[in-house]
Design an enzyme around this catalytic site. Structure first.
Site, short mmCIF file in Angstrom:
data_model
loop_
_atom_site.label_atom_id
_atom_site.label_comp_id
_atom_site.label_asym_id
_atom_site.label_seq_id
_atom_site.Cartn_x
_atom_site.Cartn_y
_atom_site.Cartn_z
N GLY A 1 0.79 -1.23 0.00
CA GLY A 1 0.00 0.00 0.00
C GLY A 1 0.82 1.27 0.00
N GLY B 1 2.71 2.31 -2.65
CA GLY B 1 2.58 2.96 -3.95
C GLY B 1 3.42 2.36 -5.06
N LYS C 1 3.73 -7.27 -13.71
CA LYS C 1 3.51 -7.63 -12.30
C LYS C 1 3.51 -9.15 -12.29
CE LYS C 1 1.64 -6.93 -7.97
NZ LYS C 1 1.83 -5.93 -6.94
N HIS D 1 -1.58 -2.06 -15.52
CA HIS D 1 -0.36 -1.91 -16.33
C HIS D 1 -0.65 -2.23 -17.80
CE1 HIS D 1 1.51 -1.28 -12.60
NE2 HIS D 1 2.04 -2.46 -12.39
N GLY E 1 7.19 -5.74 -7.89
CA GLY E 1 7.18 -6.83 -6.95
C GLY E 1 5.86 -6.90 -6.18
N GLY F 1 4.43 -6.70 -2.43
CA GLY F 1 4.81 -6.32 -1.08
C GLY F 1 6.23 -5.77 -1.03
#
Length: 216
Positions: free
Chosen positions: A12, A14, A37, A53, A116, A118
């Protein structure tokens, strides 16, 4: 050219927003980047970050005809670490396949952006972490940090991990609107004394882009 691996000090912060801003900026500078991703959790059923994306690349005519399944090579329903999410579904993250496909995409990207899941120490396998994937790809890490209270500690822990492995990195600050005032008071004085540059995503994007291109 090395890939850019976009990580963060947590969930979270960004990463997806940063990836999209870099994709647009690189396109504006005349490059033809791809943004992937490769693994996403909390996809029930659609990997939403990967879809964003793909949609942006299609809008910019950068997608090379790629499908969502190629942008996101593995996705899982449970919003947890990939190792936990895969285990929940009776599956196992195929790291070898991820590496093979990412290296293939690297050859057709200028450059390749890899978002990535997390932070750097999120497990893909029990003893294989996001930072291991970035290291295996010899990627330059874009570490997105938070402006919230406690953000300094989170950032320094990630920096220790990168320095321990002698991995190259660039620091990027993504400030949410509600953090802007408090950051100037509680965190900015510290970062101003640090030896490494902290780029602000909103306001220094063009300079950040040129710095990253020089680094890879």
């Amino acid at each position: 050219m090395k890939p850019l691996f976009i990580s963060a000090t947590g969930t979270g912060v960004g990463k997806s927003y940063t990836t999209q801003k870099l994709l647009q900026s690189l396109h504006q500078s005349g490059r033809k980047p791809l943004a992937l991703k490769p693994i996403e959790t909390g996809a029930n059923p659609t990997p939403e970050d990967a879809l964003l994306h793909l949609q942006l690349m299609q809008k910019l005519q950068l997608d090379q005809g790629l499908s969502l399944e190629e942008i996101c090579l593995e996705h899982y329903k449970l919003p947890a670490s990939p190792w936990v999410s895969a285990k929940k579904e009776g599956r196992c993250v195929d790291v070898d396949h991820l590496l093979k496909r990412l290296l293939e995409f690297q050859k057709r990207s200028d450059p390749l952006l890899i978002e990535g899941a997390g932070g750097l120490l999120v497990p893909l396998l029990k003893e294989y972490f996001m930072i291991d994937l970035a290291e295996a790809l010899e990627a330059h890490v874009v570490l997105v940090i938070s402006g919230k209270l406690g953000g300094i500690n989170e950032a320094l822990l990630s920096l220790e991990a990168l320095k321990h492995r002698q991995m190259s990195y660039t620091l990027v600050l993504n400030l949410w609107e509600e953090e802007k005032k408090s950051f100037e008071e509680i965190s900015a004085p510290y970062w101003e004394e640090r030896p490494e540059r902290l780029f602000r995503l909103d306001g220094e994007l063009e300079e950040l882009t040129q710095t990253l291109l020089s680094a890879i």
